[in-house]
Design a protein around this motif. Structure first.
Motif, PDB file in Angstrom:
ATOM      1  N   VAL A 140      43.194  48.524  34.139  1.00 17.80           N
ATOM      2  CA  VAL A 140      42.484  47.861  32.719  1.00 17.80           C
ATOM      3  C   VAL A 140      42.963  46.981  31.661  1.00 17.80           C
ATOM      4  O   VAL A 140      43.584  46.076  31.265  1.00 17.80           O
ATOM      5  CB  VAL A 140      40.788  48.571  32.372  1.00 17.80           C
ATOM      6  N   ARG A 141      44.063  48.516  31.106  1.00 21.83           N
ATOM      7  CA  ARG A 141      44.769  47.845  29.903  1.00 21.83           C
ATOM      8  C   ARG A 141      46.095  46.950  30.429  1.00 21.83           C
ATOM      9  O   ARG A 141      46.348  46.678  29.160  1.00 21.83           O
ATOM     10  CB  ARG A 141      46.046  50.083  30.420  1.00 21.83           C
ATOM     11  N   ALA A 142      46.541  46.653  31.306  1.00 26.13           N
ATOM     12  CA  ALA A 142      47.518  45.984  31.647  1.00 26.13           C
ATOM     13  C   ALA A 142      46.290  44.733  31.775  1.00 26.13           C
ATOM     14  O   ALA A 142      47.381  43.515  30.724  1.00 26.13           O
ATOM     15  CB  ALA A 142      47.995  46.048  33.253  1.00 26.13           C
ATOM     16  N   CYS A 143      45.409  44.651  31.765  1.00 23.18           N
ATOM     17  CA  CYS A 143      44.464  43.122  31.884  1.00 23.18           C
ATOM     18  C   CYS A 143      44.438  42.681  30.659  1.00 23.18           C
ATOM     19  O   CYS A 143      44.124  41.680  29.971  1.00 23.18           O
ATOM     20  CB  CYS A 143      43.381  42.941  32.196  1.00 23.18           C
ATOM     21  N   ALA A 144      43.565  44.042  29.823  1.00 19.66           N
ATOM     22  CA  ALA A 144      43.958  44.164  27.914  1.00 19.66           C
ATOM     23  C   ALA A 144      44.786  43.490  27.282  1.00 19.66           C
ATOM     24  O   ALA A 144      45.089  42.619  26.800  1.00 19.66           O
ATOM     25  CB  ALA A 144      43.574  44.844  27.209  1.00 19.66           C
ATOM     26  N   ALA A 145      46.171  43.796  27.674  1.00 20.29           N
ATOM     27  CA  ALA A 145      47.215  43.220  27.829  1.00 20.29           C
ATOM     28  C   ALA A 145      47.599  41.759  27.872  1.00 20.29           C
ATOM     29  O   ALA A 145      47.795  41.137  26.873  1.00 20.29           O
ATOM     30  CB  ALA A 145      48.653  44.157  28.187  1.00 20.29           C
ATOM     31  N   TYR A 146      46.849  41.509  28.843  1.00 23.32           N
ATOM     32  CA  TYR A 146      47.653  39.965  28.657  1.00 23.32           C
ATOM     33  C   TYR A 146      46.552  39.082  28.691  1.00 23.32           C
ATOM     34  O   TYR A 146      47.729  37.722  27.908  1.00 23.32           O
ATOM     35  CB  TYR A 146      47.208  40.376  30.861  1.00 23.32           C
ATOM     36  N   VAL A 203      41.143  37.066  33.885  1.00 24.01           N
ATOM     37  CA  VAL A 203      41.119  38.722  34.113  1.00 24.01           C
ATOM     38  C   VAL A 203      40.750  39.277  33.594  1.00 24.01           C
ATOM     39  O   VAL A 203      39.823  40.675  33.535  1.00 24.01           O
ATOM     40  CB  VAL A 203      42.480  38.701  32.545  1.00 24.01           C
ATOM     41  N   ASN A 204      39.303  38.895  32.419  1.00 24.65           N
ATOM     42  CA  ASN A 204      38.471  40.086  31.908  1.00 24.65           C
ATOM     43  C   ASN A 204      37.538  40.327  33.437  1.00 24.65           C
ATOM     44  O   ASN A 204      36.613  41.340  33.487  1.00 24.65           O
ATOM     45  CB  ASN A 204      37.560  39.575  30.973  1.00 24.65           C
ATOM     46  N   THR A 205      37.163  39.853  33.933  1.00 28.27           N
ATOM     47  CA  THR A 205      35.966  39.648  35.198  1.00 28.27           C
ATOM     48  C   THR A 205      37.145  40.167  36.402  1.00 28.27           C
ATOM     49  O   THR A 205      36.217  40.838  36.487  1.00 28.27           O
ATOM     50  CB  THR A 205      35.726  38.080  35.904  1.00 28.27           C
ATOM     51  N   LEU A 206      38.047  40.017  36.082  1.00 27.94           N
ATOM     52  CA  LEU A 206      39.207  41.557  36.958  1.00 27.94           C
ATOM     53  C   LEU A 206      38.731  42.339  36.979  1.00 27.94           C
ATOM     54  O   LEU A 206      39.032  43.286  37.521  1.00 27.94           O
ATOM     55  CB  LEU A 206      40.031  40.659  37.667  1.00 27.94           C
ATOM     56  N   ALA A 207      38.932  42.898  34.942  1.00 21.08           N
ATOM     57  CA  ALA A 207      39.483  44.078  35.011  1.00 21.08           C
ATOM     58  C   ALA A 207      37.539  45.244  35.185  1.00 21.08           C
ATOM     59  O   ALA A 207      37.471  45.853  35.471  1.00 21.08           O
ATOM     60  CB  ALA A 207      39.180  44.313  33.766  1.00 21.08           C
TER      61      ALA A 207
END
Length: 963
Positions: A701-707, A678-682
């Motif tokens: 990116v905020r959705a990835c951070a929430a994940y 997910v971090n790579t995806l962001a």
């Protein structure tokens, strides 16, 4: 010394970088090239050479490049080439007669491609079992002749003594063991084998011969006929032992004074050895009963080499003819098998004897329908098909010997003989199994016609098709006939009523189907297997065969889009309902997927199927699962996750990660991989969408951070949580998500008090201190670019981290806390610079927020002074505790920080600088080499125009050596 006024030195990072770059200097290599072979000439000086002589016994390499020390050992020759040259003999155009003879002998000998009897032994013992009670009848006789009188005797007396001994063998006392189980019987036979060896080692040769004769007689007993093949295996082990003992004894007699060569001739054998060998054959010839006389002579057949050149060649036909006198066809078949076995060991080139044994066996088949055999079967309640299978090991072995390296016409001759016998199913089955698969596959259609004409009652046709299937699965039949072959075979296979017999045969033909046909035909076969094995849960007794089916399909169908498009593949997997077996099957599928799936996939068919398979593996994990098993399953699931890519459809990729998190929540390493994904995806989203759709990108990116923020707390490893909080914070910061980055970094700081003093690493308990220090140093380097929160004080994250370090329960003998303080000083010094060493695009760090504000710099200096005061207090404590080595190390570390980051124009700071140097040198615990290099560096620095203030300081630094 505690009241220190800190002041950071101003630094120009660009200028320092230029000074550190090495100067460019052209180098002329001449003819040298790194890939060119190095030629090295060995240099040797003659001992005692005249002094001042102008002559030299050595020459130097023409290249100026220093010689390679490895190449110099081999004169520049490639070691692999040397090895190959040493192993490969020179090829000459002419060969001596001896070489040709040796080559011919090697061609005649049995090679590694011949399956030895030892590999069949265990299979026979496992297959032919019985629950009936067994018995052993032995007539062991007395021990007369156990100690033969020394010295020479007349020939007539020898003959009389030998006859008396043999009479004693057959007229002695009877020893009968009744009501033995199969295992008891095997144990008793093994005891007899040991008794044979003990009698031989104690020079009781007559007793040894008694044991062999009586054991051979047991082979005439067919009272428990289902056990006969296993009995044959056990008793022939004793015969083999006896044969080796006799041969080795005579060999030893010939090896004095020189060892007899392997390729010895009769001329190399002395008279004593010949006489002893002949004596053994005379004893055996005097045995009255046919069967023991035949078996024992066959056991020492190899000993004929000691008597004459053609002994074996003459003996084999005679023993073959003797077998015709055995009335029971089953006993005769195994006697022929033993003779062929011995013949292949001592004279594999004598094919005529093998053929004659087989043809005699064919002639004896009519005895199977005789009244005596049928009465025996009725008495023992054995059906004819079961009785016929008892012949299989013997016939298979004889045919294997005949078919070994046999030409193709011999198969055609065997097929004709089968037809003349009315296509005897037992014989036809053995022929197909014995001959090369290429020969059988080329005539698969002919064999199918012969199978159709066989009598179903004697030998089931599905067994014949199973044997044919093994051949056509290994070799390719004519392409135009393949579909016909499959249809004809499956017509018979699908009619088999017994589920076990069905799957045994179907498993074989699956490989042929996969090898030569597409998914349509394979799907049809799978549907038929499901249809036969589902009723009454018959699949529960056929897991090994069903697993074999899966392995064969995976061997030929490695395109998973094709594999999972088979409608019956996943229903086929549903038959594996035993947990351990189901997981093993899923594991095998995953291993093939990871090995062969080269490109990332987004195919929904593949993803749904693989998620189902991975979920099955995951759900097998429980509290009793070993860590190695968890690790193995996790690696497979992680391999699948890494192969999933939706390209630029980032939202779909994130949705997949959400689904995967729910599916694999019990495997921590899989969750760690998902957070990394997910971090790579962001980062990829930000890179691809930079400048376009900025709001949408920020929201994603905020959705990835929430994940990540939701997932990290579920991890049990505290260091995994720390590192992932930091990583996620760095990713959020790189994507200008400042509030999310702040939340991650605060979560990491708040987690520090929970770090235990020790952790388990690879099953061993280790101190966590080194791991914690590594994390804190990484964290500190990140804080340089993190802007202060507007609602909090200056450097609130730095202060929060240092407060946590202050309150942490460090080990009493540890300097880790002070080490953190020392590491924090370079960060604070870097924060006080007008321009930071590094920054993040579109993120305003403190250099921009404060713009060199004096209050900000004052706060930094105060914090540095507080840290230095804590460090100096610890140095004093170490002095009182007489921990001189720790004190010297810490003082030198702080000395290095002051040198790199402190403004030494300040008198107090300069004085502290000198004091720290003296303290590090005081007790002689510093590393002299490091100290010397440090002084040299300082002297070099002091020569620069802007560093002249160091000149006086350097003169005050002295080295103290150890005393």
């Amino acid at each position: 010394m505690a009241a220190v006024q800190w002041r950071s030195s101003g630094r120009s990072y660009d200028a320092e970088l230029q000074r550190c770059r090495p100067e460019f200097a052209p180098v002329d290599f001449g003819d040298y090239h790194p890939l060119k072979a190095i030629t090295v000439t060995d240099t040797k000086t003659r001992r005692g050479a005249r002094k001042g002589s102008t002559s030299s016994s050595c020459s130097s390499s023409s290249s100026s490049v220093p010689p390679d020390p490895l190449s110099s050992l081999m004169d520049g020759t490639d070691p692999l080439s040397m090895f190959a040259a040493a192993e490969t003999p020179a090829i000459t155009h002419s060969a001596s007669a001896g070489d040709l003879g040796k080559k011919k002998k090697e061609e005649e000998a049995v090679g590694a491609d011949f399956e030895p009897w030892s590999l069949k032994r265990g299979e026979i013992l496992a297959r032919f079992t019985t629950t009936e009670k067994l018995s052993i009848n032995l007539f062991m006789g007395s021990d007369r002749g156990k100690a033969p009188s020394p010295g020479p005797s007349a020939v007539s007396e020898k003959v009389r003594t030998r006859l008396e001994e043999l009479d004693d063998l057959e007229e002695g006392s009877q020893k009968e063991l009744l009501n033995l189980s199969q295992q008891d019987y095997a144990n008793r036979i093994e005891e007899l084998n040991q008794s044979l060896k003990e009698a031989w080692s104690s020079d009781q040769k007559v007793k040894a011969l008694k044991i062999v004769i009586q054991c051979s007689k047991l082979l005439s007993d067919t009272s428990v006929i289902q056990f006969y093949p296993s009995k044959f295996v056990l008793i022939t082990d004793i015969l083999d032992t006896f044969g080796r003992l006799v041969f080795d004894r005579i060999w030893t007699m010939c090896s004095d004074p020189r060892t007899l060569p392997e390729s010895f001739t009769v001329d190399d054998v002395n008279d004593t050895a010949k006489e002893t060998c002949l004596n053994w054959f005379f004893k055996i010839a005097s045995i009255r009963e046919l069967l023991p006389r035949l078996y024992v002579e066959a056991a020492i057949l190899k000993c004929n080499r000691f008597l004459n050149k053609s002994g074996i060649q003459e003996t084999l036909p005679r023993l073959t003819a003797m077998i015709r006198g055995i009335g029971d066809p089953l006993v005769a078949a195994y006697a022929r098998a033993y003779l062929c076995r011995v013949g292949m060991e001592v004279a594999p080139q004598l094919k005529d004897s093998l053929n004659r044994n087989f043809f005699d066996l064919l002639g004896s088949f009519r005895q199977i329908s005789s009244e005596s055999v049928q009465n025996q079967l009725v008495l023992q309640r054995v059906e004819v098909p079961e009785y016929l299978t008892l012949y299989s090991p013997a016939i298979n072995w004889i045919l294997q010997c005949i078919a070994y390296r046999a030409p193709e016409p011999l198969l055609m001759e065997m097929m004709e003989r089968c037809k003349k016998l009315g296509n005897n199913a037992l014989l036809l089955n053995s022929v197909m199994r014995a001959f090369r698969a290429e020969f059988v596959a080329a005539r698969a259609t002919d064999f199918i016609g012969m199978i159709k004409d066989c009598d179903e009652a004697g030998f089931p046709k599905h067994l014949l098709f199973g044997s044919l299937g093994r051949s056509v699965a290994c070799a390719d039949p004519p392409e135009s006939e393949r579909l016909t072959i499959l249809n004809e075979a499956w017509k018979v296979v699908t009619k088999v009523r017994s589920p076990q017999d069905y799957i045994n045969c179907a498993e074989i033909w699956v490989e042929f189907t996969c090898r030569h046909f597409a998914k349509r035909e394979v799907n049809t076969v799978l549907a038929d297997i499901i249809k036969h094995m589902t009723p009454d849960r018959a699949f529960e007794d056929a897991y090994p065969q069903l697993q074999s089916v899966i392995r064969k399909i995976l061997t030929y169908f490695q395109d998973f889009s094709v594999l999972f498009s088979m409608e019956r593949f996943l229903p086929f997997l549903d038959m594996f309902q035993k947990d351990s077996v189901r997981v093993e099957v899923c594991r095998s599928i995953m291993e093939v997927f990871i090995k062969n799936q080269v490109d990332p996939t987004r195919d929904p068919v593949i993803l749904n199927a693989m998620l189902h398979i991975c979920k099955t593996m995951h759900d097998s994990v429980n509290a009793l699962t070993l860590e190695d098993e968890k690790r193995s399953l996790s690696l497979l699931i992680i391999g699948f996750i890494r192969m999933v890519s939706f390209g630029r459809d980032f939202e779909q990729q994130l949705s997949f990660c959400v689904e995967a998190r729910a599916s694999f929540c019990n495997l921590e390493s899989v969750l760690v991989q998902l957070i990394h994904t997910v971090n790579t995806l962001a980062m990829e989203t930000s890179s691809v969408m930079r400048g376009n759709h900025s709001r949408k990108t920020a929201a994603f990116v905020r959705a990835c951070a929430a994940y990540s923020f939701i997932t990290v707390p579920s991890l049990s490893s505290i260091f995994s949580r720390l590192s992932l909080y930091l990583l996620s914070g760095q990713v959020a910061l790189a994507n200008q998500c400042l509030s999310q980055a702040d939340a991650f970094l605060k979560a990491a700081v708040s987690l520090l008090p929970d770090v235990p003093r020790s952790i388990t690493v690879e099953g061993k308990l280790r101190s966590s201190e080194s791991f914690l220090l590594d994390f804190i140093n990484n964290f500190l380097s990140t804080l340089l670019v993190v802007p202060d929160h507007p609602e909090h004080g200056v450097l609130y994250l730095v202060r929060g981290l240092l407060n946590m370090v202050q309150d942490y329960s460090w080990e009493e003998s540890s300097d880790a806390k002070v080490r953190v303080y020392i590491s924090a000083l370079p960060l604070l010094a870097a924060m006080s610079q007008e321009s930071y060493l590094y920054s993040i695009p579109k993120v305003d760090s403190n250099e921009t927020l404060y713009g060199g504000d004096p209050k900000f710099l004052s706060e930094i200096n105060k914090l540095c002074e507080t840290l230095i005061g804590q460090i100096l207090d610890q140095l004093k404590t170490l002095g009182r505790d007489e921990s001189a080595r720790r004190q010297a190390s810490m003082a030198f570390s702080l000395f290095g920080v002051l040198l790199a980051h402190g403004d030494l124009r300040n008198n107090k700071l300069s004085q502290l600088f000198v004091n720290l140097w003296n303290l590090s040198q005081k007790h002689g615990h510093s590393e002299t080499r490091v100290s010397v290099r440090t002084l040299d560096f300082l002297k070099l620095q002091s020569q620069q125009a802007d560093m002249s203030h160091l000149s006086e300081t350097v003169q005050r630094l002295a080295l103290q050596t150890r005393t």
